[in-house]
Scaffold this active site. Sequence first.
Site, PDB file in Angstrom:
ATOM      1  N   GLU B  67       0.589  -1.524   0.195  1.00  0.00           N
ATOM      2  CA  GLU B  67      -0.259  -0.347   0.566  1.00  0.00           C
ATOM      3  C   GLU B  67       1.014   1.316  -0.345  1.00  0.00           C
ATOM      4  O   GLU B  67       0.767   2.775  -0.623  1.00  0.00           O
ATOM      5  CB  GLU B  67      -1.039  -0.040   1.208  1.00  0.00           C
ATOM      6  CG  GLU B  67      -1.814  -0.555   1.083  1.00  0.00           C
ATOM      7  CD  GLU B  67      -1.130  -2.345   1.390  1.00  0.00           C
ATOM      8  OE1 GLU B  67      -0.441  -2.567   2.034  1.00  0.00           O
ATOM      9  OE2 GLU B  67      -2.875  -2.977   1.561  1.00  0.00           O
ATOM     10  N   PHE B 129     -11.798  -8.206  12.902  1.00  0.00           N
ATOM     11  CA  PHE B 129     -10.393  -8.621  12.481  1.00  0.00           C
ATOM     12  C   PHE B 129     -10.040  -7.227  11.201  1.00  0.00           C
ATOM     13  O   PHE B 129     -10.367  -6.874  10.859  1.00  0.00           O
ATOM     14  CB  PHE B 129     -11.169  -9.257  11.698  1.00  0.00           C
ATOM     15  CG  PHE B 129      -9.639 -10.048  10.749  1.00  0.00           C
ATOM     16  CD1 PHE B 129      -8.903 -10.560  10.840  1.00  0.00           C
ATOM     17  CD2 PHE B 129     -10.098 -10.049   9.278  1.00  0.00           C
ATOM     18  CE1 PHE B 129      -7.511 -10.671  10.032  1.00  0.00           C
ATOM     19  CE2 PHE B 129      -9.162 -10.845   7.965  1.00  0.00           C
ATOM     20  CZ  PHE B 129      -7.227 -10.948   9.059  1.00  0.00           C
ATOM     21  N   GLN B 130      -9.100  -7.398  11.379  1.00  0.00           N
ATOM     22  CA  GLN B 130      -7.999  -5.898   9.932  1.00  0.00           C
ATOM     23  C   GLN B 130      -9.482  -4.497  10.904  1.00  0.00           C
ATOM     24  O   GLN B 130      -9.034  -3.690   9.425  1.00  0.00           O
ATOM     25  CB  GLN B 130      -8.717  -5.843   9.158  1.00  0.00           C
ATOM     26  CG  GLN B 130      -7.713  -7.320   8.511  1.00  0.00           C
ATOM     27  CD  GLN B 130      -7.372  -7.376   6.922  1.00  0.00           C
ATOM     28  OE1 GLN B 130      -8.040  -7.408   6.666  1.00  0.00           O
ATOM     29  NE2 GLN B 130      -6.181  -7.970   7.127  1.00  0.00           N
ATOM     30  N   LYS B 179     -17.814  -1.589   4.967  1.00  0.00           N
ATOM     31  CA  LYS B 179     -17.917  -2.635   3.952  1.00  0.00           C
ATOM     32  C   LYS B 179     -19.817  -2.575   3.756  1.00  0.00           C
ATOM     33  O   LYS B 179     -20.405  -2.691   2.929  1.00  0.00           O
ATOM     34  CB  LYS B 179     -17.819  -4.063   4.497  1.00  0.00           C
ATOM     35  CG  LYS B 179     -17.441  -4.571   3.731  1.00  0.00           C
ATOM     36  CD  LYS B 179     -17.021  -6.592   3.747  1.00  0.00           C
ATOM     37  CE  LYS B 179     -16.700  -6.879   2.817  1.00  0.00           C
ATOM     38  NZ  LYS B 179     -16.065  -8.509   3.555  1.00  0.00           N
ATOM     39  N   MET B 492      23.998   9.771   3.717  1.00  0.00           N
ATOM     40  CA  MET B 492      23.550  10.913   4.142  1.00  0.00           C
ATOM     41  C   MET B 492      23.962  10.775   5.800  1.00  0.00           C
ATOM     42  O   MET B 492      24.746  11.746   6.181  1.00  0.00           O
ATOM     43  CB  MET B 492      22.338  11.265   4.033  1.00  0.00           C
ATOM     44  CG  MET B 492      22.578  13.036   4.502  1.00  0.00           C
ATOM     45  SD  MET B 492      23.073  14.304   3.721  1.00  0.00           S
ATOM     46  CE  MET B 492      22.679  14.594   2.279  1.00  0.00           C
TER      47      MET B 492
END
Lengths: 194, 577
Positions: B67, B129-130, B179, B492
């Site tokens: 993602e 869940f999630q 959902k 760096m």
Amino acid sequence: MSLELKYPTSTPREFTLSVLTEDKSGLLNQLTIIFTKRKININSLNVSNTEVKGVSRFTIVTETSKDMIDNIVKQIRKLIDVLGAFVYEEHQIFYQEIALYKVPKYAIVDGNSIEDLVSKSGARILVVETDYMIIEKTGNSRETHDLYQKLEPFGLLEFIRSGRVAISKSTRKTEAYIKELEASNSNKLSIKDF
Amino acid sequence: MNTSTLAVEKKITKKTTRIKGSDAVLQCLIAEGVTTIFGYPGGAIMPIYDALYHYQDKLNHILTRHEQGAVHAAQGMARVTGKAGVCFATSGPGATNLITGIADAQIDSTPLVCITGQVPSHLLGTDAFQETDVMGISMPVTKWNYQVTRAEEIPYAIARAFYIANTGRPGPVLIDITKDAQFAEFDFTYDKCEKIRSYHPYPEALPLDLEAAANLINEAKKPYILVGQGVQLSGAENELIRFAEKTGIPMAATLMGLSGIPTSHPLYVGYLGMHGNYGPNIKTNECDVLIAIGMRFDDRVTGDLDRYAKQAKVIHIEIDPSEIDKNVKTTVAINSDAKQALLGLLPLVNVSTHKDWIDEFHQCDKIEHDKVIDAELYPDSGEIKMAEVINRISEVTNGDAIVVTDVGQHQMVANRYYKFRKSLSCITSGGLGTMGFALPAAMGAKVGQPERTVITVIGDGGFQMTIQELGTIRQSDLAVKILILNNNFLGMVRQWQQLFFEKRYSFTELDNPDFQMITRGYGIKAQKVEKRENLDQAIHDWLHSEGPALLEVVVEQEGNVFPMVPSGASVAEIRLD
């Protein structure tokens, strides 16, 4: 102007913010993020409806520097659902807080002096129960603190104070202010050759 | 009949169709002119992905490998097109993986519309869940966010999302859709958002401010323009050139402002900030009027604020009022977008030249060439230097490429030495400094500007943060030219360790894998250069190959980027070695 001279912009002092918002969930969180990300404490917070339907007012009291509060106010104004944010110092507002004091009943053995104290402090006895009584005082934090100190010797059981509610000394009407916002054309880019 | 009655009639006669929330999301995107979505499916966003199956002729979905890749790609696309980039992710880990990119877009003013799936509304708050509180997590890093729990809210939320993301100072917006709202049917109709009463994105420059600024400019002996990203965001490139040419004022650019003016413009004097050019930094503390246009005085530009441009009167042109007087106190603030302010100033400023003043910059430029640049660009021996690679690529591409850089030494070098000719061509993670940004952002840049050459310059450290996006590049056949400047160090940080931590190289050395083999494993052409004499041919082959290609150049291990304004120092204390 004299205030500006008295305090350098970096000295911390108390400010009251009045924030007009759309009545939407999540706004409280958005507002507090602006304080927490600078590690600035909110001393008191009050949320209420206004006389305009669908518009809420947050009253926030905080202690910080003038530079910082100017910055905070600008960032609050940037929140999409904020209609307006105003910063006031003590002399620019009328404000009140409500304090409740729970005092044990046995303290009233010395009944006269507590009633005397309550009436002299501009407070009132809200309820008297079997074991305790509740005293209510409306005023600024100095006044409510003053009474707190006086009641402490009686064995104060509980003390609670509300957030500040403040009303500015300006004569601006909230509804007119919102109408003005609605009429504004700054939603579009008007490229003009001046 | 007046227009308002017309509008009402239009609304009444407007047809609604009964569709699912998931279809509505896609129809809203199409109505907003979206062509490409970067994303990654998962449980809570499956209804939208199911709908997407039927919209493949209208919407190009690019499946990234993570993602974070999706959000950076959307950023890359937004940055080269000037329009909101769009990405999809599922709830929970999908949503949290977007956060870095959203924070990056917020600080660099990049318009994004991120759509995340969420657990069904009846499970909200149950640690399902999630499930994660993406609203709470994204709140500090978005311009606006909104949770949709009923399908009916979808058109409202998406219309607002695009309006807010694209207007004023652009920024990222997140819409979280449960959902059940994706599954539910409702009567769909779409109206674009044109106004929000609590949001005023385009403040108008006040004539009094414009006059005050023009007076300062007309009286200035050593005026100096600092160009920020606001010039490109408002499309004010031509107005800026007209303004600078009329007034004869030298211009320098911030990192985010680069490519807003062609590097070769005679009034362009260079790049500002910690690793910027010598003259542009020290002259900040010598000018008499500083004209900052669409920039926010980041600490990497200003160094120590207490010793920054104290002698100068400061004119700040800025669309976001919260940036005005935030870091640098202004003499005159013009609160409007850069283009409007410049159009307002143009007729008020006098024709002028500042030859002696500009000569001072040229003298500084000569010093920088003698002490730094010449040795960097034209070394006769030793290991390959980052700067010479960039310089060759700049010459070969004639400054026409879009250059997407990651974060670190290579970023500073690429932006110091690439000679940009076109606007919206310097794509980098400026404010947040997100390693891993470049590879996915370059994918988005290529999708947004398919006709242009897109080169991404990445270090060996940052490459491994989003290396999996090579899979996306292959699958979606995105002809990105990937340049890895490999010094086997987090360069760096190593440079800082050398200069400020007595060479204690604490966890900055990398034992790298075979990048050639990995890249070929993904089905992408790859070549490696270790010797200077092979560099030109390799660059030629790399740029002229079909499709995506990777060029790894093994560069000097312990090279340092100079000049440098050490952290906390004044811009006048810039070090040349």
